[in-house]
Motif scaffolding. Structure first.
Motif, PDB file in Angstrom:
ATOM      1  N   GLU A   1       0.962  -0.984  -0.102  1.00  0.00           N
ATOM      2  CA  GLU A   1      -0.226  -0.249  -0.071  1.00  0.00           C
ATOM      3  C   GLU A   1       1.399   1.366  -0.258  1.00  0.00           C
ATOM      4  N   THR A   2       1.691   1.203   0.903  1.00  0.00           N
ATOM      5  CA  THR A   2       2.775   2.938   1.106  1.00  0.00           C
ATOM      6  C   THR A   2       3.474   2.215  -0.464  1.00  0.00           C
ATOM      7  N   SER A   3       3.860   1.377  -0.993  1.00  0.00           N
ATOM      8  CA  SER A   3       4.835   2.015  -2.407  1.00  0.00           C
ATOM      9  C   SER A   3       4.162   2.335  -3.624  1.00  0.00           C
ATOM     10  N   LEU A   4       2.586   1.891  -3.695  1.00  0.00           N
ATOM     11  CA  LEU A   4       1.282   2.576  -4.174  1.00  0.00           C
ATOM     12  C   LEU A   4       0.805   3.666  -4.046  1.00  0.00           C
ATOM     13  N   ALA A   5       0.851   3.735  -2.956  1.00  0.00           N
ATOM     14  CA  ALA A   5       0.875   5.583  -2.818  1.00  0.00           C
ATOM     15  C   ALA A   5       1.307   6.115  -3.032  1.00  0.00           C
ATOM     16  N   LYS A   6       3.274   5.987  -2.857  1.00  0.00           N
ATOM     17  CA  LYS A   6       3.972   6.741  -3.858  1.00  0.00           C
ATOM     18  C   LYS A   6       4.109   6.964  -4.710  1.00  0.00           C
ATOM     19  N   CYS A   7       3.624   5.484  -5.753  1.00  0.00           N
ATOM     20  CA  CYS A   7       3.741   5.108  -6.576  1.00  0.00           C
ATOM     21  C   CYS A   7       3.154   6.403  -7.653  1.00  0.00           C
ATOM     22  N   ILE A   8       1.406   6.545  -6.440  1.00  0.00           N
ATOM     23  CA  ILE A   8       0.341   7.452  -7.406  1.00  0.00           C
ATOM     24  C   ILE A   8       0.356   8.905  -7.231  1.00  0.00           C
ATOM     25  N   LYS A   9       1.523   9.101  -6.567  1.00  0.00           N
ATOM     26  CA  LYS A   9       1.967  10.591  -6.316  1.00  0.00           C
ATOM     27  C   LYS A   9       2.498  11.156  -7.411  1.00  0.00           C
ATOM     28  N   ASP A  10       3.835   9.778  -7.674  1.00  0.00           N
ATOM     29  CA  ASP A  10       4.615  10.534  -8.633  1.00  0.00           C
ATOM     30  C   ASP A  10       4.159  10.403 -10.167  1.00  0.00           C
TER      31      ASP A  10
END
Length: 392
Positions: free
Chosen positions: A256-265
């Motif tokens: 979830e943390t990785s996906l949240a960062k990816c979304i932001k990027d």
């Protein structure tokens, strides 16, 4: 946790990416190649393998006339030299300074491996992927594996080396440019997609459902790879992130943390950055695996997966059912090359459910899945799976 967002439907738009349906290949040629190899007719066996893989190409004497083909951004050259088959793919030219060390470390850890048929080679500042072996030792299966994996390995990693370490492109194949209308459609899909994924991640964090997380992370990746003709650093960054967020063996919180960062990027990507990453690439060997009735049945025939979705769509988990079905339909379009009528039917099912409330969309997609199995999954004799396709 992301700020709480709401989403009432998932929308669908037709892909901008051109289809990559492979030519029909003759598997009898592979059988003949294996027989010729066992008889010691190694050059003739090799010619049969190439005739199978490249049915529309003419193969001359590889000792005097190298064979070349394009696989995405990769230019592949195959020749016979001193009784050995040599296949090379230019990768990148090393950057200057300390970044060269980091780039080499990446190449040695990610692109080199014991037992791997091809290996990286450094010539001056230029890095190539190369395969070399005596023609007399080339069983058809070995040739197929090398030609299937080495070019796609180069195509999948050159943009990362360029964008992450400042390496310089080396003899890259050109890709077709997009018109302004296509670029505008790509940006619209891109913005809509990451807005939807962001809202769905907020729902996922509320639900604490591993089922929902798995379907969402697959959709986050495969919607982009199906719909958009991307071939640069942005898609390389997405695939790198997906190595964590779409890995079902990883810790769910880490995913979830990785996906949240990816979304932001991904949401921060500008229109100009996105345009630079777009292009219609050419693939001599389809990067997709052949879609068959058996593959369709694995996903949509009655069983645990469809039974779970059926239960969800009839309860208060209609969103879960819809996201799962949209994710599965999208995955099938992203990873497989289907007969044209079946591909159009899968896309039509997504288009029909687009923008509908969760329960209505789930019902529509569920019933269309049943119709797909009834029409394409029962009467069709599965053709032999074409393992020449499929990249990642």
């Amino acid at each position: 946790m992301l700020d709480r967002m709401t989403i009432s439907a998932i929308t669908y738009a037709p892909p901008v990416r051109h289809g990559t349906r492979p030519p029909r290949r003759d598997y009898a040629l592979l059988d003949a190649a294996a027989d010729l190899y066992e008889q010691g007719q190694h050059a003739e066996s090799l010619a049969k393998v190439f005739a199978h893989l490249f049915p529309d190409a003419k193969l001359g004497d590889l000792a005097t006339e190298p064979f070349a083909f394009t696989q995405g951004s990769s230019r592949v050259t195959v020749r016979v030299e001193g009784g050995e088959l040599v296949a090379t793919v230019p990768l990148v030219k090393l950057p200057t300074g300390g970044a060269a060390i980091a780039a080499l470390r990446f190449v040695l850890t990610k692109l080199s491996a014991n037992g791997q048929l091809h290996q990286p080679r450094l010539r001056g500042d230029d890095i190539y992927l190369e395969f070399r072996d005596k023609v007399s030792r080339l069983h058809p299966a070995k040739v197929l594996e090398m030609l299937r994996h080495m070019p796609s390995h180069a195509d999948a990693n050159d943009d990362w080396l360029i964008g992450q370490f400042g390496a310089v492109p080396l003899e890259r194949a050109e890709v077709g440019t997009l018109g302004d209308d296509e670029v505008a459609r790509c940006e619209a899909i891109w913005r809509q997609h990451w807005g939807d994924v962001e809202a769905l991640l907020a729902e996922c964090q509320r639900k604490r459902s591993l089922f929902f997380l798995n379907e969402l992370t697959a959709y986050a990746l495969h919607r982009v790879t199906f719909a958009l003709p991307m071939c640069g650093f942005v898609i390389a960054k997405l695939r790198e992130a997906a190595g964590t967020f779409n890995d079902t063996h990883e810790d769910p919180t880490k995913r979830e943390t990785s996906l949240a960062k990816c979304i932001k990027d991904m949401k921060a990507i500008t229109a100009d950055e996105l345009r630079k990453d777009l292009g219609h690439a050419t693939f001599a060997i389809s990067p997709l695996t052949d879609g068959t009735a058996h593959v369709l049945a694995e996903f949509f025939s009655p069983g645990n997966y469809m039974d779970t979705i059926d239960k969800y769509r009839k309860t208060d988990k209609a969103m879960d059912a819809t996201v799962a079905l949209v994710s599965t339909y999208t995955f099938l379009l992203s990873r497989y090359a289907w007969p044209e009528d079946l591909e159009l039917a899968i896309e039509a099912a997504l288009a029909k459910a687009s923008g509908k409330p969760w329960r209505e969309a789930a019902d529509s997609l569920f019933h269309d899945a049943r119709e797909l199995i009834a029409k394409f999954g029962e009467d069709e004799d599965d053709q032999e799976s074409d393992d020449d396709g499929g990249g990642e």
